[in-house]
Design a protein around this motif. Sequence first.
Motif, short mmCIF file in Angstrom:
data_model
loop_
_atom_site.label_atom_id
_atom_site.label_comp_id
_atom_site.label_asym_id
_atom_site.label_seq_id
_atom_site.Cartn_x
_atom_site.Cartn_y
_atom_site.Cartn_z
N LYS A 180 105.93 32.04 -53.14
CA LYS A 180 106.41 33.40 -53.29
C LYS A 180 105.32 34.36 -52.90
CE LYS A 180 109.60 32.56 -57.06
NZ LYS A 180 109.40 31.33 -57.74
N VAL A 181 105.73 35.54 -52.45
CA VAL A 181 104.80 36.61 -52.19
C VAL A 181 105.07 37.68 -53.22
CG1 VAL A 181 104.07 38.36 -50.55
CG2 VAL A 181 104.72 36.10 -49.73
N ARG A 189 94.65 41.90 -50.78
CA ARG A 189 94.41 40.47 -50.65
C ARG A 189 95.17 40.02 -49.42
NH1 ARG A 189 94.54 38.04 -56.65
NH2 ARG A 189 93.58 39.81 -57.63
N LEU A 190 94.53 39.31 -48.56
CA LEU A 190 95.20 38.85 -47.35
C LEU A 190 96.04 37.61 -47.65
CD1 LEU A 190 92.28 39.29 -44.83
CD2 LEU A 190 94.20 40.82 -45.25
N LEU A 191 97.21 37.59 -47.04
CA LEU A 191 98.06 36.42 -47.18
C LEU A 191 97.40 35.24 -46.47
CD1 LEU A 191 101.56 37.96 -46.44
CD2 LEU A 191 100.79 36.98 -48.60
N PRO A 192 97.53 34.04 -47.02
CA PRO A 192 96.97 32.87 -46.34
C PRO A 192 97.78 32.54 -45.09
CG PRO A 192 98.19 32.20 -48.28
CD PRO A 192 98.17 33.70 -48.29
N ARG A 193 97.20 31.74 -44.23
CA ARG A 193 97.91 31.28 -43.04
C ARG A 193 99.02 30.33 -43.45
NH1 ARG A 193 92.94 29.97 -38.92
NH2 ARG A 193 92.25 32.12 -38.81
N LEU A 194 100.04 30.27 -42.60
CA LEU A 194 101.12 29.31 -42.83
C LEU A 194 100.59 27.91 -42.57
CD1 LEU A 194 104.06 31.14 -41.00
CD2 LEU A 194 103.48 31.21 -43.43
N HIS A 247 101.30 34.51 -53.82
CA HIS A 247 100.29 35.18 -53.00
C HIS A 247 100.49 36.69 -53.08
CE1 HIS A 247 99.58 31.18 -51.52
NE2 HIS A 247 100.87 31.09 -51.23
N ARG A 248 99.46 37.41 -53.50
CA ARG A 248 99.55 38.86 -53.65
C ARG A 248 99.19 39.56 -52.34
NH1 ARG A 248 97.45 40.46 -59.56
NH2 ARG A 248 98.41 38.73 -60.64
N CYS A 249 99.90 40.65 -52.06
CA CYS A 249 99.58 41.45 -50.89
C CYS A 249 100.22 42.82 -51.03
CB CYS A 249 100.06 40.76 -49.61
SG CYS A 249 101.84 40.78 -49.38
N GLU A 250 99.85 43.70 -50.14
CA GLU A 250 100.48 45.02 -50.05
C GLU A 250 101.75 44.88 -49.20
OE1 GLU A 250 99.45 47.81 -51.56
OE2 GLU A 250 97.77 46.75 -52.46
N GLY A 257 111.34 55.33 -59.95
CA GLY A 257 110.10 55.52 -60.70
C GLY A 257 109.81 54.38 -61.66
N PHE A 258 110.64 53.33 -61.66
CA PHE A 258 110.49 52.22 -62.61
C PHE A 258 110.11 50.89 -61.97
CE2 PHE A 258 113.07 55.19 -65.04
CZ PHE A 258 112.45 55.16 -66.28
N LEU A 259 110.02 50.84 -60.64
CA LEU A 259 109.67 49.57 -60.00
C LEU A 259 108.22 49.23 -60.30
CD1 LEU A 259 110.44 47.20 -58.13
CD2 LEU A 259 109.66 48.61 -56.21
N ARG A 260 107.99 48.06 -60.88
CA ARG A 260 106.64 47.62 -61.24
C ARG A 260 106.10 46.57 -60.28
NH1 ARG A 260 106.91 51.75 -63.08
NH2 ARG A 260 107.27 52.32 -65.21
N ARG A 261 106.95 45.63 -59.90
CA ARG A 261 106.53 44.55 -59.01
C ARG A 261 107.74 44.07 -58.23
NH1 ARG A 261 104.02 43.58 -63.84
NH2 ARG A 261 101.76 43.47 -63.73
N ALA A 262 107.46 43.36 -57.15
CA ALA A 262 108.53 42.72 -56.40
C ALA A 262 108.01 41.36 -55.92
CB ALA A 262 108.94 43.58 -55.21
#
Length: 162
Positions: free
Chosen positions: A2-3, A13-18, A29-32, A65-70
């Motif tokens: 999951k991302v 944080r950069l996503l790892p390579r596939l 994996h965390r990312c923007e 205004g309530f979205l915390r994470r996806a």
Amino acid sequence: RKVFFRSTKSRTRLLPRLIDTGILPPGVHRCELLELIGRFGRGSAQRIEVTQRLQRVLSLARGTGFLRRAFVWGSYVTASPHPNDVDIMLVMGPDFLAESCNPETQDVFDCELAEEELGATVLWDEKEWPEFGARYAAFRDPWGAEICLWRDKGTYKPGSKS
């Protein structure tokens, strides 16, 4: 695989390579969002269309205004040039009530309308059941089973955190 990304800026944080099979390594994996779209939002017309759906759903959810994470997973975060869809779970703040949103935004949180209008599958839905003075929530698992949770009228308070 999951991302995960936050709706507010966090440390990049950069996503790892596939890996060789065209998928992300196991884990969360965390990312923007910009990195996610930059990495998986280009290529085939199908991939671009699915990315536009993702952006639309996130835009509407953020507008509350309530979205915390996806969390995003499935064929979208793979090397497949033709992802089936984008699987996304929205984590909303504890005081969020879908019925207080404008009609367009309510579509994101209505299972049938989200599927029809936005091409998204909603996994969680919570609604008031006024006849019982309570709320119910339903979660659809990946195998299609639906699990319902109830808040009885003795403990239910509109807008409460639990």
